[in-house]
Design an enzyme around this catalytic site. Structure first.
Site, PDB file in Angstrom:
ATOM      1  CG  LEU A   1       8.593  17.050   3.859  1.00 15.09           C
ATOM      2  CD1 LEU A   1       8.735  18.447   3.324  1.00 15.09           C
ATOM      3  CD2 LEU A   1       6.805  16.904   4.361  1.00 15.09           C
TER       4      LEU A   1
ATOM      5  CB  ALA B   1      -0.441   9.974   1.585  1.00 17.74           C
TER       6      ALA B   1
ATOM      7  CB  SER C   1       7.423  16.058  14.012  1.00 17.76           C
ATOM      8  OG  SER C   1       7.598  14.469  14.355  1.00 17.76           O
TER       9      SER C   1
ATOM     10  CD  GLU D   1       2.250  10.294   4.322  1.00 19.80           C
ATOM     11  OE1 GLU D   1       1.850  11.422   4.461  1.00 19.80           O
ATOM     12  OE2 GLU D   1       2.666   9.731   3.463  1.00 19.80           O
TER      13      GLU D   1
ATOM     14  CG  LEU E   1      -1.965 -16.115  15.359  1.00 22.42           C
ATOM     15  CD1 LEU E   1      -1.127 -15.288  14.405  1.00 22.42           C
ATOM     16  CD2 LEU E   1      -2.349 -17.567  14.628  1.00 22.42           C
TER      17      LEU E   1
ATOM     18  NE  ARG F   1      -1.244   2.069   3.091  1.00 22.56           N
ATOM     19  CZ  ARG F   1      -0.319   2.872   3.499  1.00 22.56           C
ATOM     20  NH1 ARG F   1       0.100   3.866   2.817  1.00 22.56           N
ATOM     21  NH2 ARG F   1       0.156   2.941   4.786  1.00 22.56           N
TER      22      ARG F   1
ATOM     23  CG  PHE G   1       1.431  20.606   5.105  1.00 22.77           C
ATOM     24  CD1 PHE G   1       2.348  19.365   5.789  1.00 22.77           C
ATOM     25  CD2 PHE G   1       1.646  21.675   6.186  1.00 22.77           C
ATOM     26  CE1 PHE G   1       3.200  19.666   6.691  1.00 22.77           C
ATOM     27  CE2 PHE G   1       2.329  21.825   7.136  1.00 22.77           C
ATOM     28  CZ  PHE G   1       3.477  20.639   7.564  1.00 22.77           C
TER      29      PHE G   1
END
Ligand SMILES: Cc1cc2nc3c(=O)[nH]c(=O)nc-3n(C[C@H](O)[C@H](O)[C@H](O)COP(=O)(O)OP(=O)(O)OC[C@H]3O[C@@H](n4cnc5c(N)ncnc54)[C@H](O)[C@@H]3O)c2cc1C
Length: 400
Positions: free
Chosen positions: A147, A258, A154, A379, A354, A106, A252
């Site tokens: 970026l 995204a 951040s 993101e 599991l 993805r 942004f």
């Protein structure tokens, strides 16, 4: 007293789609369901049988790029220039199905379509769009989006990569870090400070002075590539700049695309982990009966199912708002923060069911949980989205 489930119990369980307790599917159109089924089938046939190997080898399978293009998934929500022109909901549905395979798959579609292509589509000149978008939609060119820097994550406003004018040219110097796909990309969208504020540049990756080095020894997103980029006197013509935006609202706007996809994608990973745990719990006997028959296991499964159903509802609601042109940035933070946070909990809880087998690549939950450590970080981290929402609720920014 019967301890094992009766055949009537098993039949009743089989009649329910465990991941859709609330008839979520009834909220999707026939076309949306058909798209979902097409991508789900592809992921079941081509991704799931191979993902353990790719993850183990820490390899992004470039050989699937033509398939993703053929399915119309690259830049699928963009219109014209060879792109599929799908809706935001279409894109979300696809993100969920791909991430049910692996977050790395993805992420590829996200970096290509939501970041690199959408930067060119939103902010680029007609020439830039004509040059790059058709070949990126067809999978003949891969894009990346630079970026983040080693000391600016951040807080991208503290970036130090600088583009100076030299006659008619631009000359870029600096370092970018964590840039997805950069060593296999043909084009990089690089954000840099200039004398007029932050600008975006369309950089062919064979430009002298551009170097991309993959980051090694990752414990997360192993079937995915992230690189450090160095820009050493990278000389570009005047027309390499994205002409239609100045300032951080440029990147942004792409990040919002995204982040929206992540609200869906994470629920795909959570659903896959839940289904793996449910199936395992039906077959694994301990203390003389299936794990699924114990109240403690059922509570885990029910809690997972509730959050998956709620998470998909939230994602769909955001998608319908987006398609109506009404989605606000803070609402994307609601989806990104909540669905990442819930998904990672679900995957970890699924792993407990599991037992020891859950720590191998034979089963998906821990692989998904490890990937989601990255997804909750890129993101906008959990903390950044919390600060965005805190500011929205209180009117007081607490970033600095
Ligand atoms: C797998 C992966 C793929 C990526 N792909 C890309 C890509 O393609 N392109 C790209 O440009 N970048 C990419 N990134 C980078 C990603 O966007 C950054 O990692 C992210 O923005 C966080 O920055 P940082 O890692 O420098 O952490 P930092 O910003 O240093 O943050 C460290 C911690 O401090 C917290 N923190 C920061 N500020 C505050 C504050 N004001 N208050 C409280 N807590 C705070 C953060 O939430 C975090 O928990 C990727 C990252 C990863 C892991």
């Amino acid at each position: 007293m019967t301890l094992a489930p009766s055949s009537a119990d098993l039949e009743a369980a089989a009649a329910v789609d465990p991941s859709d307790l609330i008839s979520f599917d009834s909220l999707l159109s026939a076309d949306e369901l058909a798209l979902r089924d097409r991508v789900r089938t592809y992921v079941r046939q081509e991704i799931k049988p191979n993902i353990g190997k790719w993850y183990d080898e820490a390899r992004f399978p470039l050989e699937i790029v033509p398939d993703l293009a053929e399915l119309g998934l690259l830049g699928m929500h963009l219109k014209g220039y060879g792109c599929a022109g799908g809706t935001a909901v279409d894109y979300g549905i696809v993100a969920a199905e791909l991430e049910a395979g692996d977050s790395g798959i993805r992420t590829f579609v996200s970096v290509q379509g939501s970041l690199a292509m959408s930067a060119i589509a939103k902010h680029g000149s007609e020439e830039q769009k004509l040059e790059w978008l058709p070949q990126m939609a067809a999978g003949r060119a891969i894009g990346c989006f630079g970026l983040t820097e080693p000391t600016a994550g951040s807080d991208p406003s503290s970036m130090t990569t600088f583009a100076r004018r030299d006659g008619g040219d631009w000359v870029l110097n600096g370092t970018k870090r964590w840039i997805g796909l950069a060593n296999v990309a043909q084009v990089a969208v690089i954000w840099a400070q200039t004398d007029d504020g932050v600008r975006g540049f369309v950089v062919p990756t064979d430009t002298p002075g551009f170097t991309a080095t993959p980051i090694q020894q990752k414990l997360s997103m192993r079937a995915s590539i992230q690189c450090e980029i160095t820009l050493n006197d990278v000389r570009l013509p005047a027309e390499a700049v994205l002409p239609n935006v100045t300032g951080l609202r440029g990147p942004f706007a792409c990040l919002n695309e995204a982040r929206y996809g992540i609200a869906w994608g994470t629920m795909g990973a959570a659903r896959d982990a839940f289904e793996a745990a449910l199936t395992y719990s039906m077959g694994r006997l301990q203390f003389g009966r299936p794990l699924a028959g114990y109240q403690l296991t059922q509570q885990k499964l029910v809690n997972m199912a509730l959050e998956i159903n709620k998470g998909f509802l939230l994602a769909l609601h955001l998608g319908r708002l987006k398609d109506a042109g009404k989605l606000q940035p803070h609402q994307i933070s609601v989806g990104k923060l909540n669905n990442c946070r819930e998904a990672i909990e679900i995957c970890r809880e699924a792993r407990t069911i599991l037992g020891g087998n859950g720590i191998t690549l034979e089963h998906s939950p821990l692989r998904h949980a490890n990937n989601l450590e990255s997804v909750r970080t890129y993101e906008g981290t959990d903390e950044v989205h919390t600060l965005i929402l805190g500011q929205k609720l209180t009117g007081t920014g607490a970033f600095r």
